[in-house]
Write a protein that holds these residues in place. Structure first.
Motif, PDB file in Angstrom:
ATOM      1  N   GLU A  45       0.519  -1.400  -0.329  1.00 43.97           N
ATOM      2  CA  GLU A  45       0.307  -0.477  -0.158  1.00 43.97           C
ATOM      3  C   GLU A  45       0.730   1.488   0.107  1.00 43.97           C
ATOM      4  O   GLU A  45       0.173   2.447  -0.783  1.00 43.97           O
ATOM      5  CB  GLU A  45      -0.613  -0.137   1.076  1.00 43.97           C
ATOM      6  N   ASN A  46       2.128   1.518   0.449  1.00 46.44           N
ATOM      7  CA  ASN A  46       2.542   2.540   0.946  1.00 46.44           C
ATOM      8  C   ASN A  46       3.585   2.651  -0.721  1.00 46.44           C
ATOM      9  O   ASN A  46       3.611   4.246  -1.077  1.00 46.44           O
ATOM     10  CB  ASN A  46       4.207   2.228   1.680  1.00 46.44           C
ATOM     11  N   THR A  47       4.042   1.834  -1.455  1.00 47.28           N
ATOM     12  CA  THR A  47       4.404   1.828  -2.216  1.00 47.28           C
ATOM     13  C   THR A  47       3.629   2.310  -3.147  1.00 47.28           C
ATOM     14  O   THR A  47       4.091   3.000  -4.307  1.00 47.28           O
ATOM     15  CB  THR A  47       5.213   0.127  -2.668  1.00 47.28           C
ATOM     16  N   LEU A  48       2.031   1.482  -3.296  1.00 52.00           N
ATOM     17  CA  LEU A  48       1.744   2.282  -4.281  1.00 52.00           C
ATOM     18  C   LEU A  48       1.161   3.173  -4.587  1.00 52.00           C
ATOM     19  O   LEU A  48       1.136   4.082  -4.942  1.00 52.00           O
ATOM     20  CB  LEU A  48       0.355   1.596  -3.996  1.00 52.00           C
ATOM     21  N   LYS A  49       1.230   4.352  -2.810  1.00 49.60           N
ATOM     22  CA  LYS A  49       0.827   5.572  -2.912  1.00 49.60           C
ATOM     23  C   LYS A  49       2.111   6.137  -3.217  1.00 49.60           C
ATOM     24  O   LYS A  49       1.689   7.195  -4.204  1.00 49.60           O
ATOM     25  CB  LYS A  49       0.451   5.970  -1.098  1.00 49.60           C
ATOM     26  N   ARG A  53       1.591   8.904  -6.572  1.00 49.60           N
ATOM     27  CA  ARG A  53       1.711  10.521  -6.812  1.00 49.60           C
ATOM     28  C   ARG A  53       2.832  10.450  -7.674  1.00 49.60           C
ATOM     29  O   ARG A  53       2.894  11.767  -8.032  1.00 49.60           O
ATOM     30  CB  ARG A  53       3.015  10.464  -4.857  1.00 49.60           C
ATOM     31  N   ARG A  54       4.087   9.740  -7.889  1.00 50.54           N
ATOM     32  CA  ARG A  54       4.739  10.220  -8.926  1.00 50.54           C
ATOM     33  C   ARG A  54       4.212  10.326 -10.051  1.00 50.54           C
ATOM     34  O   ARG A  54       4.187  10.989 -11.166  1.00 50.54           O
ATOM     35  CB  ARG A  54       5.661   9.073  -9.207  1.00 50.54           C
ATOM     36  N   ILE A  55       2.608   9.635 -10.493  1.00 47.29           N
ATOM     37  CA  ILE A  55       1.860   9.711 -11.937  1.00 47.29           C
ATOM     38  C   ILE A  55       1.171  10.925 -11.371  1.00 47.29           C
ATOM     39  O   ILE A  55       1.202  11.424 -12.734  1.00 47.29           O
ATOM     40  CB  ILE A  55       0.803   8.467 -11.614  1.00 47.29           C
ATOM     41  N   GLU A  59       1.606  13.068 -14.832  1.00 45.60           N
ATOM     42  CA  GLU A  59       0.875  13.831 -15.726  1.00 45.60           C
ATOM     43  C   GLU A  59       0.874  15.229 -15.577  1.00 45.60           C
ATOM     44  O   GLU A  59       0.534  16.400 -16.375  1.00 45.60           O
ATOM     45  CB  GLU A  59      -0.535  13.199 -15.086  1.00 45.60           C
ATOM     46  N   THR A  60       0.971  15.807 -14.423  1.00 49.49           N
ATOM     47  CA  THR A  60       0.641  17.574 -14.257  1.00 49.49           C
ATOM     48  C   THR A  60       2.319  17.919 -15.425  1.00 49.49           C
ATOM     49  O   THR A  60       1.827  19.199 -15.689  1.00 49.49           O
ATOM     50  CB  THR A  60       1.113  18.007 -13.332  1.00 49.49           C
TER      51      THR A  60
END
Length: 76
Positions: A45-49, A53-55, A59-60
């Motif tokens: 879950e921490n890795t996916l968070k 955030r990186r994705i 996108e920004t």
């Protein structure tokens, strides 16, 4: 041949001992495995968070570059 209270006490001792042994085996196998699985899931879950955030940051950046490109192309 009748059923005497000492027979009941003997069976309760046997059943109690076997139940205790079964509880110990279950605790040492299944409970440890489930706890390990819970820790692994928490780590994922921490890795996916962090990936989310990186994705979002990626996108920004893409959106800003596209906006800059559109603005830059209009000036030519």
């Amino acid at each position: 041949m009748g059923f005497f209270p000492h027979d009941l006490a003997g069976w309760l001792t046997v059943v109690g001992s076997l139940s205790g042994a079964m509880w110990f085996v279950i605790k040492m196998t299944f409970v440890k495995s489930i706890n390990s699985l819970n820790k692994t899931i928490a780590g994922l879950e921490n890795t996916l968070k962090s990936y989310d955030r990186r994705i979002a940051e990626h996108e920004t950046r893409i959106r800003l570059l596209e906006d800059w490109r559109e603005h830059h192309d209009d000036n030519e």
